[in-house]
Design an enzyme around this catalytic site. Structure first.
Site, PDB file in Angstrom:
ATOM      1  N   ALA A  52      68.666  84.686   9.200  1.00 17.65           N
ATOM      2  CA  ALA A  52      67.325  85.152   8.862  1.00 17.65           C
ATOM      3  C   ALA A  52      66.626  84.404   7.732  1.00 17.65           C
ATOM      4  CB  ALA A  52      67.369  86.640   8.502  1.00 17.65           C
TER       5      ALA A  52
ATOM      6  N   CYS B 242      64.548  73.791  14.208  1.00 15.67           N
ATOM      7  CA  CYS B 242      63.487  72.879  13.758  1.00 15.67           C
ATOM      8  C   CYS B 242      63.976  71.437  13.875  1.00 15.67           C
ATOM      9  CB  CYS B 242      63.020  73.211  12.342  1.00 15.67           C
ATOM     10  SG  CYS B 242      64.316  73.180  11.086  1.00 15.67           S
TER      11      CYS B 242
ATOM     12  N   GLU C 276      72.291  87.081   6.948  1.00 15.62           N
ATOM     13  CA  GLU C 276      72.324  85.781   6.282  1.00 15.62           C
ATOM     14  C   GLU C 276      73.716  85.581   5.697  1.00 15.62           C
ATOM     15  OE1 GLU C 276      72.101  82.241   4.875  1.00 15.62           O
ATOM     16  OE2 GLU C 276      70.513  83.076   6.155  1.00 15.62           O
TER      17      GLU C 276
ATOM     18  N   ASP D 259      67.679  81.514  15.170  1.00 12.32           N
ATOM     19  CA  ASP D 259      67.057  80.319  14.598  1.00 12.32           C
ATOM     20  C   ASP D 259      68.180  79.564  13.895  1.00 12.32           C
ATOM     21  OD1 ASP D 259      65.371  78.430  13.563  1.00 12.32           O
ATOM     22  OD2 ASP D 259      64.453  79.746  12.078  1.00 12.32           O
TER      23      ASP D 259
ATOM     24  N   PRO E 187      64.529  82.025   5.451  1.00 12.70           N
ATOM     25  CA  PRO E 187      64.094  82.813   4.286  1.00 12.70           C
ATOM     26  C   PRO E 187      63.374  84.123   4.621  1.00 12.70           C
ATOM     27  CG  PRO E 187      62.505  81.096   4.708  1.00 12.70           C
ATOM     28  CD  PRO E 187      63.595  80.916   5.744  1.00 12.70           C
ATOM     29  N   GLY E 188      63.369  84.526   5.873  1.00 15.74           N
ATOM     30  CA  GLY E 188      62.838  85.839   6.226  1.00 15.74           C
ATOM     31  C   GLY E 188      61.459  85.853   6.833  1.00 15.74           C
ATOM     32  N   GLY E 189      60.841  84.710   6.992  1.00 19.14           N
ATOM     33  CA  GLY E 189      59.475  84.679   7.520  1.00 19.14           C
ATOM     34  C   GLY E 189      59.373  85.177   8.950  1.00 19.14           C
ATOM     35  N   LYS E 190      60.324  84.808   9.799  1.00 16.31           N
ATOM     36  CA  LYS E 190      60.258  85.232  11.203  1.00 16.31           C
ATOM     37  C   LYS E 190      60.539  86.727  11.332  1.00 16.31           C
ATOM     38  CE  LYS E 190      61.564  80.624  12.763  1.00 16.31           C
ATOM     39  NZ  LYS E 190      61.831  80.097  11.397  1.00 16.31           N
TER      40      LYS E 190
ATOM     41  N   ASP F 282      78.275  86.864   8.432  1.00 17.32           N
ATOM     42  CA  ASP F 282      78.398  85.648   9.237  1.00 17.32           C
ATOM     43  C   ASP F 282      78.179  86.019  10.699  1.00 17.32           C
ATOM     44  OD1 ASP F 282      79.148  83.373  10.613  1.00 17.32           O
ATOM     45  OD2 ASP F 282      80.904  82.974   9.377  1.00 17.32           O
TER      46      ASP F 282
END
EC number: 2.1.1.176
Length: 432
Positions: A246, A373, A268, A320, A248-251, A301
């Protein structure tokens, strides 16, 4: 002068000591009280790293002898000076004077004259044009050219340019058009994209402190490609959702802003990154750190669900995955300094383990979005094809052209296309 000193220290740590640009800036920027100084430091650091493939060869050619083992700070300061004179186009007198004075402040008064002479030469002669592909290590450049032969020159060129500032408007708090009007009233121009229901793009970035309502959570910074993950996942209203990686949490915040009724678990593995997730979710107004309820953030994990899973399946999973980040070089130019070929093999193994571990947690009929990405097929289309081959109840759910080029059963956007970062999406559904 302090900005130049700190810029040189950041660049020295990144270029010569293998440190992360993000972590160095996070530690250094708070030392500057003036937001304008912080913005200048960031601009110098990013511009110097993006232009290093042009500046470093020129500097080596101008030096009478190669720099010594202890000359890292000197070379970093010279890179900072070149960035100011070249791409940033700062007033030459001020840039020269402050950078020469910084040499003295760095304990190198004996090299102040050399700094002055070299930067004056840079001012007179400028820098020869160079192929942006030269910034990429040979092994990685070859992979990009093999994967995207027609688009590779555009990939390299786009990755050497600054990115626009993409904003995600918090639809649970304010309509996008209303927020855009607030920007306009503040003198900030923005554009929309028909594919991105919550996004505004600022071609001329501004500090987040200048964004109306930023501290109140009306808006967040998130690239357009990252925002499309919520659309690609397509979670049903009120669904039980796992965000497996997750930070940095934006999604996760975007999913909640879209549907505050979601039951969301954000995982995370690195406990140092969890406070950032919690802060991003808190700013959305839909989560309070330290509480229990529909939204939870846990250190765990995702490859080891036996240690944290409660046995109840998820309706949707966002994976992600950690990756080479080759699609976001324009935002993280130090990737080209630090990424090694052996890193790729390790990342591919982790991605496969994450897919295999997450799939049993998904209910029949549920969807998993695999995203990176990266722009490397080994991490994307090839990875997903291998997963489908070994997973009998996994089927691809095609995504439309709005998500990029066809890439196996998924879609790939390349860096700079539509003003966005490089990103891969593959939507997988578990058969009933």
């Amino acid at each position: 002068m302090q900005v130049r000193v700190l810029s040189a220290q950041v660049l020295d740590a990144v270029v010569h000591r293998g440190r992360s640009l993000k972590s160095e800036l996070a530690a250094t920027l708070p030392r500057l009280s003036d937001p304008r100084d912080r913005a200048l430091l960031e601009a110098i650091a990013f511009t110097a790293l993006r232009g290093r493939y042009r500046y470093a060869p020129a500097l080596r050619g101008w030096l009478q002898k190669p720099p010594g083992a202890g000359d890292g700070p000197l070379m970093a300061l010279l890179l900072a000076g070149c960035a100011q004179l070249d791409a940033l186009q700062l007033p030459a007198h001020a840039a020269l004077a402050a950078t020469v004075e910084a040499a003295r402040a760095l304990g190198r008064p004996h090299q102040a004259g050399l700094v002055n002479a070299l930067l004056r030469r840079a001012q007179r002669e400028g820098f020869a044009p160079a192929d942006p592909a030269a910034a990429w290590p040979d092994w990685l450049r070859g992979r990009i050219e093999a994967a995207w032969p027609a688009q590779a020159p555009e990939v390299f060129a786009a990755s050497a340019q600054p990115a626009p500032l993409w904003l995600r408007v918090n639809r649970s708090r304010i309509a996008r058009d209303e927020y855009r009007a607030r920007l306009e009233a503040a003198g900030i121009a923005s554009t929309t994209d028909p594919r991105l229901a919550d996004a505004l793009c600022l071609e001329v970035p501004v500090p987040v402190a200048a964004l109306p309502g930023f501290d109140e959570g009306l808006v967040a910074v998130q690239d357009g490609s990252a925002q499309q993950a919520a659309d690609a996942l397509g979670a049903e209203p009120g669904a039980r959702v796992l965000d497996a990686c997750a930070a940095p949490g934006g999604k996760a915040a975007h999913l909640l802003e879209r549907d505050p009724a979601l039951e969301l678990l954000a995982l995370e593995v690195d406990p140092r990154r969890v406070p950032r997730i919690e802060e991003n979710l808190r700013r959305s107004g839909l989560y309070e750190p330290g509480t229990t309820g529909r939204v939870q953030v846990r250190v765990a994990d995702a490859t080891m669900p036996a240690l944290w899973w409660d046995g109840f399946t998820f309706d949707a999973i966002l994976l992600d995955a950690p990756c080479s980040a080759t699609g976001v070089v324009r935002r993280q130019p130090d990737i080209l300094l630090h990424r090694r070929e052996e890193d790729l093999a390790a990342l591919i193994q982790v991605q496969a383990r994450l897919l295999d571990a997450a799939w049993p947690l998904l209910r029949p009929g549920g969807v998993l979005l695999y995203a990176t990405c990266s722009i490397l097929p080994e991490e994307n289309a090839t990875q997903v094809d291998a997963f489908l081959a070994r997973t009998a109840d996994a089927v691809a759910s095609p995504l439309p052209a709005a998500f990029g080029h066809p890439a196996g059963v998924g879609r790939q956007r390349l860096p700079g296309e539509d003003g966005m970062d490089g990103f891969f999406y593959a939507r997988l559904q578990k058969s009933d």
